[in-house]
Design an enzyme around this catalytic site. Structure first.
Site, PDB file in Angstrom:
ATOM      1  N   ASP A 143       0.953  -1.451   0.108  1.00 56.03           N
ATOM      2  CA  ASP A 143      -0.020  -0.202   0.018  1.00 56.03           C
ATOM      3  C   ASP A 143       0.814   1.436   0.097  1.00 56.03           C
ATOM      4  O   ASP A 143       1.815   1.480   0.611  1.00 56.03           O
ATOM      5  CB  ASP A 143      -0.873   0.168   1.108  1.00 56.03           C
ATOM      6  CG  ASP A 143      -1.561  -1.062   1.694  1.00 56.03           C
ATOM      7  OD1 ASP A 143      -1.610  -2.259   1.025  1.00 56.03           O
ATOM      8  OD2 ASP A 143      -2.311  -1.020   2.561  1.00 56.03           O
ATOM      9  N   GLU A 175     -10.471  -2.292   4.157  1.00 54.83           N
ATOM     10  CA  GLU A 175      -9.143  -1.826   4.417  1.00 54.83           C
ATOM     11  C   GLU A 175      -9.106  -0.639   3.831  1.00 54.83           C
ATOM     12  O   GLU A 175      -9.669  -0.127   2.987  1.00 54.83           O
ATOM     13  CB  GLU A 175      -8.022  -2.789   3.781  1.00 54.83           C
ATOM     14  CG  GLU A 175      -7.934  -4.076   4.363  1.00 54.83           C
ATOM     15  CD  GLU A 175      -6.855  -5.198   4.141  1.00 54.83           C
ATOM     16  OE1 GLU A 175      -6.265  -5.754   4.840  1.00 54.83           O
ATOM     17  OE2 GLU A 175      -6.526  -4.965   2.921  1.00 54.83           O
ATOM     18  N   ASP A 181      -5.634   1.151   9.210  1.00 56.84           N
ATOM     19  CA  ASP A 181      -5.544   2.008   8.223  1.00 56.84           C
ATOM     20  C   ASP A 181      -6.145   3.191   8.317  1.00 56.84           C
ATOM     21  O   ASP A 181      -6.854   3.766   7.557  1.00 56.84           O
ATOM     22  CB  ASP A 181      -6.119   1.236   6.764  1.00 56.84           C
ATOM     23  CG  ASP A 181      -5.541  -0.077   6.643  1.00 56.84           C
ATOM     24  OD1 ASP A 181      -4.385  -0.368   7.240  1.00 56.84           O
ATOM     25  OD2 ASP A 181      -5.883  -0.779   5.827  1.00 56.84           O
TER      26      ASP A 181
HETATM   27  C1  FRU Z   1      -3.828  -3.515   2.559  1.00 55.55           C
HETATM   28  C2  FRU Z   1      -3.286  -3.920   3.974  1.00 55.55           C
HETATM   29  C3  FRU Z   1      -3.671  -2.921   4.970  1.00 55.55           C
HETATM   30  C4  FRU Z   1      -2.802  -3.124   6.152  1.00 55.55           C
HETATM   31  C5  FRU Z   1      -1.371  -3.431   4.959  1.00 55.55           C
HETATM   32  C6  FRU Z   1      -0.524  -4.344   5.806  1.00 55.55           C
HETATM   33  O1  FRU Z   1      -3.234  -4.037   1.580  1.00 55.55           O
HETATM   34  O2  FRU Z   1      -3.640  -5.328   4.007  1.00 55.55           O
HETATM   35  O3  FRU Z   1      -4.956  -3.320   5.588  1.00 55.55           O
HETATM   36  O4  FRU Z   1      -2.516  -2.032   6.935  1.00 55.55           O
HETATM   37  O5  FRU Z   1      -1.848  -3.920   3.853  1.00 55.55           O
HETATM   38  O6  FRU Z   1       0.926  -4.585   4.951  1.00 55.55           O
END
Ligand code: FRU
Length: 453
Positions: A3, A183, A131
């Site tokens: 992300d 997320e 997040d």
């Molecule tokens: C989305 C996610 C988020 C989390 C991160 C972990 O791709 O799963 O929810 O914070 O990646 O790497």
């Protein structure tokens, strides 16, 4: 990496932090990597910004510029609001695994200090509690945080980023149980051309997207400083398989909304056939809020800076279909054209080895097929099915941005988008367009895109 995190503009630079595991090319104990750019295209890699510690790994989050020193870390401090993920608790199958925390930088993101009283927002008992996307809300003079909590989005408010109060819970009115883990939310306002304001909530889902796996949808509605109320059904921000964890930059001049997505899919992100690098972001896209007969939608345009790195290598005011151009290097390129009249069509990108990526337009359905696009065997779901998008109107214009292993597709000036990875073993070097009846394609252009490294 995965992300994009902490997207923020400050003193002439765009900062891109990102989920990063420096010790491998698969997901692991997460850090925040850091890159900066003055034009959103040429990025300078900087040292890792945030390392895991005893509270946990550093998961996704956002960054703000604290102009009024509300948190007391300093005027104009860059403040990251991120999730701590405690993987030991997670593995033990218990809840309370995730909490929100602060870190600040007084030197434009170069060095970071974690807030000593972290975490600032503790888990309320859900396993997925993460997040945070934070913005300053003028109307209430408060910070607002959108947080993914189980299968809903919670909104919290704060005067100082340190103490948070729950304001409301957002659950869409349509049935959504079939989508995967919630997320990376985002919440921001935009104005239409005629000056109407609407609020947009983006929600990313780890699985069960329209074409399988990770996906990004958005809701249009209103926000009164406490509660977000959707006023129309959700739309997909991108219909392809490889557009995820998309969020917008904070603090951009003129309140521009620039969105960046991670160009992969959790179905196969750790299996894609790459070695010295793994994953990339999409090109940054500028959003516009448009109202038409069916309601509001977000239009996406590649940021205007892209024009500075493109150079025409083939251009014709009109070409007739069927049209074919061979021996043209499409490995880093942009292809654009308009249909002189609505038509069913098939666009094929291919190489001398016969590997091909196809885009088929049939009425109000657009289908991309990468089953013969090159390397596909690394994961069963990568090429199992073509990707399908249904559109509200006939396709009039096409823009394709190709990199070595991706095709970003924007149709009708950015009303529809589809982003797909593909791994040809040799660059695509031919483009072919066939249509039901012979028609003219206008403004046909192939641009080479220069390397940014
Ligand atoms: C989305 C996610 C988020 C989390 C991160 C972990 O791709 O799963 O929810 O914070 O990646 O790497």
């Amino acid at each position: 990496m995965n992300d994009p995190n902490g997207l923020v503009y400050h003193n002439g630079k765009y900062h891109l932090f990102y989920q990063y595991y420096p010790d491998g090319i698969v997901w692991g104990p997460m850090h925040w990597g850091h890159a900066e750019s003055t034009d959103l295209l040429h990025w300078k890699q900087l040292p890792v910004a945030l390392y895991p510690d005893t509270l946990g790994w550093i998961f996704s989050g956002s960054a703000v510029i604290d102009k009024h020193n509300t948190a007391g870390f300093g005027k104009n401090a860059m403040i990251a609001i991120y999730t701590y993920h405690n993987d030991d608790i997670w593995k033990a199958g218990k809840k309370n695994t995730e909490s929100q925390a602060l870190a600040y930088s007084l030197d434009e993101g170069k060095t970071w200090t974690k807030y000593k009283a972290n975490p600032v927002l503790n888990n309320s008992g859900e396993q997925d509690f993460r997040d945070p996307k934070v913005f300053w809300h003028q109307g209430t003079s408060k910070w607002i945080m959108a947080l993914a909590v189980g299968d809903k989005i919670k909104l919290f408010s704060s005067q100082n980023l340190k103490e948070w109060q729950e304001e409301s819970v957002f659950k869409p009115t349509e049935k959504n149980t079939e989508l995967g883990v919630w997320e990376c939310p985002d919440l921001f306002s935009m104005k239409t051309d005629s000056g109407e304001t609407k609020w947009i909530m983006i929600i990313n889902h780890g699985d069960k997207g329209p074409n399988g796996g990770s996906c990004t949808r958005y809701f249009i509605g209103d926000f009164d400083g406490k509660t977000f109320t959707q006023t129309q059904n959700a739309k997909w921000l991108d219909h392809g398989t490889d557009y995820y964890a998309a969020v917008t930059f904070s603090n951009v001049p003129n309140d521009k909304k620039i969105v960046l997505g991670w160009m992969s899919n959790w179905q196969y992100a750790t299996k894609v056939p790459t070695e010295v690098w793994r994953s990339a972001m999409t090109l940054p896209r500028e959003l516009e809020l448009i109202k038409d007969k069916n309601g509001y939608y977000l239009n996406q345009k590649m940021v205007s800076q892209l024009a500075a790195v493109t150079k025409p290598i083939f251009s014709k005011a009109n070409v007739a279909t069927p049209f074919e151009k061979k021996e043209i290097d499409l490995s880093q390129s942009e292809v654009r054209f308009d249909f002189s009249q609505p038509t069913d069509a098939m666009i094929t990108l291919s190489n001398t080895k016969g590997e091909l990526f196809t885009i088929t337009i049939a009425g109000n359905i657009v289908v991309t097929d990468r089953s013969h696009s090159g390397q596909t065997a690394f994961h069963e779901s990568f090429a199992a099915k073509p990707q399908v998008m249904s559109v509200e109107d006939r396709i009039t214009s096409v823009q394709l941005v190709l990199d070595k292993s991706s095709v970003e597709i924007l149709l009708n000036g950015g009303k529809y988008s589809m982003t797909n990875l593909c791994f040809p073993t040799e660059a695509y070097s031919e483009i072919k367009i066939i249509t039901k009846d012979s028609i003219a394609l206008s403004n046909f252009t192939v641009n080479a895109i220069s390397r940014i490294w």
